[in-house]
Design an enzyme around this catalytic site. Structure first.
Site, PDB file in Angstrom:
ATOM      1  CB  SER A  75      -0.886   0.027   1.243  1.00  0.00           C
ATOM      2  OG  SER A  75      -1.834  -0.995   1.181  1.00  0.00           O
TER       3      SER A  75
ATOM      4  CG  ASP B 103      -5.685  -6.690   2.198  1.00  0.00           C
ATOM      5  OD1 ASP B 103      -6.721  -6.846   1.536  1.00  0.00           O
ATOM      6  OD2 ASP B 103      -4.940  -5.695   2.081  1.00  0.00           O
TER       7      ASP B 103
ATOM      8  NE  ARG C  45      -8.019 -12.310  -1.586  1.00  0.00           N
ATOM      9  CZ  ARG C  45      -7.218 -11.255  -1.479  1.00  0.00           C
ATOM     10  NH1 ARG C  45      -7.430 -10.368  -0.515  1.00  0.00           N
ATOM     11  NH2 ARG C  45      -6.221 -11.092  -2.306  1.00  0.00           N
TER      12      ARG C  45
HETATM   13  C1  S3P Z   1      -5.669  -1.089  -0.026  1.00  0.00           C
HETATM   14  C2  S3P Z   1      -6.928  -1.040   0.502  1.00  0.00           C
HETATM   15  C3  S3P Z   1      -7.777  -2.239   0.659  1.00  0.00           C
HETATM   16  C4  S3P Z   1      -6.944  -3.506   0.643  1.00  0.00           C
HETATM   17  C5  S3P Z   1      -6.002  -3.525  -0.518  1.00  0.00           C
HETATM   18  C6  S3P Z   1      -5.033  -2.358  -0.435  1.00  0.00           C
HETATM   19  C7  S3P Z   1      -4.921   0.158  -0.179  1.00  0.00           C
HETATM   20  O1  S3P Z   1      -8.703  -2.294  -0.402  1.00  0.00           O
HETATM   21  O2  S3P Z   1      -7.775  -4.637   0.597  1.00  0.00           O
HETATM   22  O3  S3P Z   1      -5.250  -4.714  -0.536  1.00  0.00           O
HETATM   23  O4  S3P Z   1      -3.709   0.116  -0.470  1.00  0.00           O
HETATM   24  O5  S3P Z   1      -5.521   1.226   0.001  1.00  0.00           O
HETATM   25  P1  S3P Z   1     -10.106  -1.487  -0.382  1.00  0.00           P
HETATM   26  O6  S3P Z   1      -9.807  -0.048  -0.467  1.00  0.00           O
HETATM   27  O7  S3P Z   1     -10.843  -1.982  -1.600  1.00  0.00           O
HETATM   28  O8  S3P Z   1     -10.776  -1.875   0.899  1.00  0.00           O
END
Ligand code: S3P
Length: 430
Positions: A22, A317, A348
């Site tokens: 992220s 996640d 999932r």
């Molecule tokens: C992320 C936010 C999450 C997460 C993804 C990474 C991010 O998704 O599941 O792996 O980097 O902001 P969502 O924003 O769809 O919840």
């Protein structure tokens, strides 16, 4: 590719995990539209973050890789807020939802049109959630069946909005904030529950005018970001696989170094501790506004529990690997309010249940969750990752606790976030 994973009795060692996925995406995007060079240490080695770099390259941003003090460093040659140029072809975000959703916020403000798409999983993931606020800000975006990539983004002069997110999503929040950087006036994003705040911290770090209150972010448009040296902490969501590997082993003493401990990500540690895990945090420091530290995990008795409400969003996640832990816990695991799991890299809820059943584990699925009784035993099986990195890794971990080796189909999916996963796993499993 197919990877064989054999049972292990013990988990021991000192390991590191790749840079946080992220945070890497955010640093690459923001450094591209900042002025001057940014040196990024420990940028994620995963394919998703590589997709972000190739998209930025297609938009005219050069990057170079090198070494400094024995560590690899990525330098992004930022060109400022107005430095991007139209891509010759359509952009390819690969498997990465973060790339397409967050970058769309920047693209919506450019004086050109961009087409962006991704692989066969990404073209099934919903985009209306970013199209709605961007349309309110004045961008025009076309999508397949109104919701799916490829997206055609016609950039425009944007206006700031006050937006309440209908779903808890850090990607959507970040998309609106990135668009808000270019917008006239103030952009406000309100979230139903707290989601990861890496975008807010990175924006502040690079010089944006941003105010953060619990579940409300305010950003002033028109900031000029400045490039700088940035350190990416290790990815706690990747560390999660080894934490659970240690917890399901008969004997464990494992240290994971330099892991990101941002409080919007550490609900995982609270959930594990709530289930009885013996986890210690060592040497906590700050880097670019993010907390970083070492994790030590030792043999523990795991009770089980329920994950629901805001906690579900905070560990979304990690649910594949928590489901694995739930099956061998004393009381089992219930997951609720997790309908977002159905629109991840795979559905999932289904891919977790399918592979648990392949390993002869009883599981019940609900529209928004899973119910997994405890005290079950994994049996070696043929695992179908369905091309989903977190499914491949979660069930490799489950295979350690099985009575015979398992075969992980499409095991290379792990490289989306963690190319070194199987090597590291082999190094710690005894
Ligand atoms: C992320 C936010 C999450 C997460 C993804 C990474 C991010 O998704 O599941 O792996 O980097 O902001 P969502 O924003 O769809 O919840």
């Amino acid at each position: 590719m197919t990877e064989q994973v054999s049972p292990a009795r013990a988990i021991h060692g000192v390991v590191s995990v790749p840079g946080d996925k992220s945070i890497s995406h955010r640093y690459a995007m923001l450094a591209s539209i900042a002025e001057g060079d940014s040196q990024i240490f420990n940028y994620s080695t995963g394919a998703d973050c590589h997709s972000t770099l190739t998209c930025m390259e297609a938009l005219g941003i050069r990057h170079t890789t090198g070494e400094q003090d024995g560590r690899s460093v990525l330098t992004i040659h930022g060109k400022g807020a107005t430095g991007l140029s139209a891509a010759a072809d359509r952009l390819d975000a690969g498997n990465s939802g973060s790339t397409i959703r967050m970058l769309s916020g920047i693209l919506a403000a450019q004086p050109f049109t961009t087409r962006i798409t991704g692989d066969e999983s990404l073209v099934k993931r919903p985009m209306r959630r970013i199209m709605m606020p961007l349309a309110e800000m004045n961008a025009r975006i076309e999508a397949t069946n109104g919701d799916f990539p490829p997206l055609t983004i016609h950039g425009a002069a944007l206006r700031g909005i006050d937006y309440a997110l209908p779903v808890a999503s850090a990607q959507v929040k970040s998309c609106v904030l990135l668009a808000g950087l270019y917008a006239k006036g103030e952009t406000v994003v309100r979230e139903p529950v707290v989601t990861r705040d890496h975008t807010e911290l990175a924006l502040r770090e690079l010089g944006a005018d941003i105010a953060m209150e619990p579940r409300v972010v305010r950003l002033q448009g028109g900031a000029r970001l400045q490039g700088k040296t940035l350190f990416v902490p290790g990815d706690l969501s990747s560390a999660a696989f080894f934490l659970v590997a240690a917890l399901i082993a008969r004997e464990a003493d494992l240290i994971i170094t330099n892991v990101g401990l941002n409080p919007t990500r550490t609900a995982l540690l609270d959930v594990l501790r709530g289930m009885g895990a013996n986890i210690k945090l060592l040497h906590i420091e700050q880097a670019n506004g993010e907390l970083v530290g070492n994790l030590q995990i030792q043999t523990s008795r795991i009770r089980g529990g329920t994950i629901e409400g805001a906690t579900t969003a905070a560990v979304i996640d990690e649910i594949p690997v928590l489901a694995v832990l739930g099956a061998v816990s004393e009381d089992g695991l219930v997951v609720r309010n997790a309908s977002e799991l159905r629109v991840k890299e795979t559905d999932r809820i289904e891919t977790i249940a399918e592979n648990l059943r392949r390993m002869q584990i009883t599981v019940n699925t609900t529209p928004d969750g899973l119910e997994i009784p405890g005290r079950q035993k994994f049996h070696g099986a043929q695992i179908q990752s369905r091309g989903d990195h977190r499914i491949a890794m979660a069930f490799s971990v489950a295979s350690l606790a099985a009575d015979s080796p398992s075969m992980i189909e499409d095991s290379e999916a792990a490289s989306v976030s963690f190319p070194e996963f199987y090597t590291t796993l082999r190094n710690i499993a005894r």
